[in-house]
Design a protein around this motif. Structure first.
Motif, PDB file in Angstrom:
ATOM      1  N   ASP A   1       0.828  -1.204   0.000  1.00 58.63           N
ATOM      2  CA  ASP A   1       0.000   0.000   0.000  1.00 58.63           C
ATOM      3  C   ASP A   1       0.868   1.262   0.000  1.00 58.63           C
ATOM      4  O   ASP A   1       0.473   2.299  -0.509  1.00 58.63           O
ATOM      5  N   VAL A   2       2.041   1.148   0.624  1.00 53.56           N
ATOM      6  CA  VAL A   2       2.968   2.271   0.752  1.00 53.56           C
ATOM      7  C   VAL A   2       4.373   1.776   0.408  1.00 53.56           C
ATOM      8  O   VAL A   2       4.778   0.699   0.860  1.00 53.56           O
ATOM      9  N   LEU A   3       5.099   2.570  -0.370  1.00 43.58           N
ATOM     10  CA  LEU A   3       6.479   2.232  -0.716  1.00 43.58           C
ATOM     11  C   LEU A   3       7.371   3.409  -0.340  1.00 43.58           C
ATOM     12  O   LEU A   3       7.159   4.534  -0.782  1.00 43.58           O
ATOM     13  N   ALA A   4       8.367   3.131   0.491  1.00 40.58           N
ATOM     14  CA  ALA A   4       9.330   4.152   0.904  1.00 40.58           C
ATOM     15  C   ALA A   4      10.672   3.864   0.250  1.00 40.58           C
ATOM     16  O   ALA A   4      11.253   2.786   0.454  1.00 40.58           O
ATOM     17  N   PHE A   5      11.155   4.822  -0.524  1.00 40.83           N
ATOM     18  CA  PHE A   5      12.489   4.707  -1.114  1.00 40.83           C
ATOM     19  C   PHE A   5      13.500   5.313  -0.150  1.00 40.83           C
ATOM     20  O   PHE A   5      13.532   6.530   0.046  1.00 40.83           O
ATOM     21  N   ALA A   6      14.317   4.465   0.443  1.00 42.95           N
ATOM     22  CA  ALA A   6      15.425   4.924   1.287  1.00 42.95           C
ATOM     23  C   ALA A   6      16.711   4.644   0.522  1.00 42.95           C
ATOM     24  O   ALA A   6      17.614   3.953   0.994  1.00 42.95           O
ATOM     25  N   THR A   7      16.766   5.185  -0.685  1.00 40.68           N
ATOM     26  CA  THR A   7      17.807   4.821  -1.646  1.00 40.68           C
ATOM     27  C   THR A   7      18.901   5.873  -1.777  1.00 40.68           C
ATOM     28  O   THR A   7      19.678   5.850  -2.735  1.00 40.68           O
ATOM     29  N   GLY A   8      18.955   6.792  -0.832  1.00 43.85           N
ATOM     30  CA  GLY A   8      20.092   7.685  -0.750  1.00 43.85           C
ATOM     31  C   GLY A   8      20.063   8.849  -1.716  1.00 43.85           C
ATOM     32  O   GLY A   8      19.018   9.264  -2.214  1.00 43.85           O
ATOM     33  N   PHE A   9      21.272   9.350  -1.995  1.00 44.31           N
ATOM     34  CA  PHE A   9      21.431  10.611  -2.705  1.00 44.31           C
ATOM     35  C   PHE A   9      22.502  10.496  -3.789  1.00 44.31           C
ATOM     36  O   PHE A   9      23.365   9.633  -3.743  1.00 44.31           O
ATOM     37  N   ASP A  10      22.414  11.439  -4.716  1.00 41.42           N
ATOM     38  CA  ASP A  10      23.570  11.729  -5.563  1.00 41.42           C
ATOM     39  C   ASP A  10      24.464  12.596  -4.684  1.00 41.42           C
ATOM     40  O   ASP A  10      24.430  13.826  -4.730  1.00 41.42           O
ATOM     41  N   ALA A  11      25.231  11.916  -3.837  1.00 41.00           N
ATOM     42  CA  ALA A  11      25.854  12.577  -2.695  1.00 41.00           C
ATOM     43  C   ALA A  11      27.050  13.445  -3.088  1.00 41.00           C
ATOM     44  O   ALA A  11      27.711  13.230  -4.099  1.00 41.00           O
ATOM     45  N   VAL A  12      27.297  14.411  -2.256  1.00 41.84           N
ATOM     46  CA  VAL A  12      28.468  15.297  -2.258  1.00 41.84           C
ATOM     47  C   VAL A  12      28.426  16.295  -3.430  1.00 41.84           C
ATOM     48  O   VAL A  12      28.454  17.505  -3.220  1.00 41.84           O
ATOM     49  N   THR A  13      28.382  15.804  -4.673  1.00 42.90           N
ATOM     50  CA  THR A  13      28.382  16.710  -5.820  1.00 42.90           C
ATOM     51  C   THR A  13      26.986  17.002  -6.347  1.00 42.90           C
ATOM     52  O   THR A  13      26.795  17.967  -7.091  1.00 42.90           O
ATOM     53  N   GLY A  14      25.997  16.181  -6.008  1.00 42.35           N
ATOM     54  CA  GLY A  14      24.663  16.311  -6.602  1.00 42.35           C
ATOM     55  C   GLY A  14      23.992  17.631  -6.330  1.00 42.35           C
ATOM     56  O   GLY A  14      23.318  18.194  -7.209  1.00 42.35           O
ATOM     57  N   GLY A  15      24.135  18.166  -5.107  1.00 42.27           N
ATOM     58  CA  GLY A  15      23.494  19.424  -4.772  1.00 42.27           C
ATOM     59  C   GLY A  15      24.021  20.586  -5.599  1.00 42.27           C
ATOM     60  O   GLY A  15      23.289  21.517  -5.933  1.00 42.27           O
ATOM     61  N   LEU A  16      25.318  20.555  -5.941  1.00 36.80           N
ATOM     62  CA  LEU A  16      25.901  21.589  -6.776  1.00 36.80           C
ATOM     63  C   LEU A  16      25.529  21.386  -8.240  1.00 36.80           C
ATOM     64  O   LEU A  16      25.246  22.338  -8.964  1.00 36.80           O
TER      65      LEU A  16
END
Length: 541
Positions: A380-395
């Motif tokens: 019924d509910v799916l949670a993606f705890a699959t992280g980030f495009d870390a460190v450089t992704g925000g820039l």
């Protein structure tokens, strides 16, 4: 210095800060304290950065609260007390809101504004910063405080658009919450965030399905309430705590044990492992033997200890083996370990299913759930705890254009290149905090942020005093910094893991160490020496 209008009708300030997490708030404060006109843009409706967005069930800090705070102000220290040893995400967000109001910064922050572009104008050494709210600001300095975990990664799974239930990434969780009670819940990912959501979902869901790709090497949090006497002892000792945070590898008061796991007796080794395990927190990772992250034989002894601890808590031997196999998926500690509170006991429950996606790969999402290994798991509910495009992704998600229109994302197509983990060639007067090739993900956040902000502010004060308009690294300094990071990590076990530290969690992302691997203490010393030597390695004009 008040904000003013230019003849082109653009708003003009000395500096723009992008983001209002720990680094953005402190940077805005320091700039205004030193008489610079400055504003900050924030995508969210309030301050907090990661802690504004990460409002998923169970969100919690893995640094102890007396480390996870600003130390520059006695007023802040004496007018805030944490409620727990490891604060919940909601409490961290309230703390940052308290700091913002206490320092009078809110009038200088523009909320619900996403910075879309930042373009360097070489004719007068300024940046044009634009937002999706129509802001157009001209600033001598552009400071990116976007953090290292701000761009969520949702895996590309066929059929997701067909799912009839609701799905969310933990980094963009609805602020009104999601009800797990008596619902069939799926959690994809078993990193730090996944562990926290799983612990919350298991007792509430009618059934919980955990999709595990890589078993997590989780350590005990050893959580407890914060009593008044303990908190007062921290406040009274804050001068020593602050000094230690700038001297140790991880920005804590504890550091690696100088002994080698391969040279002490089995009894001595077991005694330290047990002591650190019972102490809780990140101590089993960065308070352990010196050779643990450099020698596979030493590392194997720590993993064997952890494995015995896990297997003693999981009733089903096959389940225990799936959660912590005999052959480790990677050396212990080469992915950031998570802290848990009853995580392994979750898998003793009748309403919990573990899907090992390496043995039974996910095939597609359907209207009813997820098919893995030919079996459909209704959700019924799916949670993606699959992280980030870390460190450089925000820039990278901001269109940043430097000299001659060169794009930062394009320049970093083969991996980030910087000097001091704060600046890059061809991007004069652009800085970032707590980002690529700084200690960031290897260190306690505020421990890494405060010295960077103070160094950067001192640099800008120096430029103003000397009548300088532009600063950027030399090619030689930048290449030396990148080479030092690469060479240092090559002497460790970190390259043996497919971690976000190495950019390996994002398909197509270059494999390279994204952080400064020699620790907070070494980084602080190097930055201090650069400033003492007249900003050696930078070209100033």
């Amino acid at each position: 210095m008040a904000n003013r209008e230019t003849t082109q009708g653009l708003e003009q300030v000395d500096a723009v800060v992008v983001g209002t997490g720990f680094s953005g708030i402190y940077q805005l404060h320091k700039l205004r304290e030193q008489g610079f006109s400055a504003i900050a843009f924030e995508t969210g409706e309030d301050v907090g950065g990661t802690w504004y967005w990460n409002c998923y069930p169970g969100a919690r800090c893995d640094s102890e609260s007396h480390y996870y705070q600003y130390t520059f102000s006695d007023d802040l220290l004496r007018n805030w007390q944490w409620s727990e040893r490891f604060p919940a995400g909601s409490e961290v967000q309230r703390y940052l809101s308290f700091v913002t109001d206490r320092l009078g910064l809110r009038p200088h922050i523009r909320f619900s504004r996403r910075v879309t572009s930042a373009t360097y104008d070489a004719s007068d050494d300024h940046w044009l910063v634009e937002t999706d709210g129509g802001d157009r600001v001209r600033a001598q300095f552009c400071i990116m405080a976007t953090g290292f975990a701000s761009k969520p990664q949702v895996p590309d799974i066929p059929g997701l658009e067909d799912f009839a239930g609701e799905w969310h990434h933990t980094a963009r969780w609805p602020h009104e919450g999601v009800d797990f009670q008596d619902r069939r819940v799926g959690v994809m990912g078993t990193g730090a965030t996944g562990v926290q959501v799983i612990q919350q979902a298991a007792p509430r869901a009618s059934h919980l399905t955990v999709f595990q790709r890589t078993p997590i090497m989780a350590m005990p949090m050893q959580q407890r309430p914060m009593d008044d006497a303990t908190w007062q002892s921290y406040i009274d000792d804050m001068d020593n705590i602050r000094a230690s945070m700038r001297r140790t590898f991880g920005g804590f008061t504890f550091d690696f044990d100088e002994r080698l796991a391969t040279e002490v007796s089995a009894e001595e080794r077991e005694a330290l492992y047990e002591e650190l395990w019972q102490a809780g927190g990140l101590r089993f990772w960065v308070n352990n033997f010196m050779d643990l992250l450099m020698d596979e034989r030493a590392n194997a002894t720590a993993y064997d200890f952890l494995r015995r601890k896990v297997h003693a808590r999981v009733k089903d031997p096959d389940m225990a083996e799936a959660l912590c196999p005999k052959t480790p998926p990677h050396p212990f500690g080469t992915k950031r370990p998570s802290l848990e509170q009853g995580y392994f006991e979750v898998f003793n429950r009748d309403n919990v299913t573990l899907v090992d996606t390496r043995r039974t790969p996910i095939e597609r999402v359907t209207e009813r759930g997820i098919v893995a290994g030919g079996v459909e798991h209704p959700l019924d509910v799916l949670a993606f705890a699959t992280g980030f495009d870390a460190v450089t992704g925000g820039l990278a998600k901001i269109d940043i254009r430097g000299r001659d229109g060169v794009g930062l994302a394009e320049r970093w197509a083969d991996g980030p290149r910087s000097y001091l983990g704060m600046q890059a060639v061809d991007f004069p007067n652009l800085f970032w905090l707590y980002g690529p090739q700084s200690p960031s993900g290897f260190a306690n956040g505020p421990s890494a942020i405060e010295p960077q902000v103070e160094w950067l502010t001192d640099c800008l004060v120096h430029m103003r005093r000397e009548g300088l308009r532009r600063i950027e690294p030399t090619e030689r300094a930048q290449e030396d910094w990148v080479s030092m990071c690469d060479q240092a990590v090559a002497e460790t076990l970190f390259p043996k893991a497919n971690s976000w530290y190495m950019g390996a969690n994002i398909p197509g992302k270059p494999r390279q160490i994204l952080l400064y691997p020699l620790g907070m203490g070494d980084y602080y010393q190097r930055c201090s020496q650069v400033a003492a030597n007249g900003y050696e390695g930078f070209a100033l004009a």
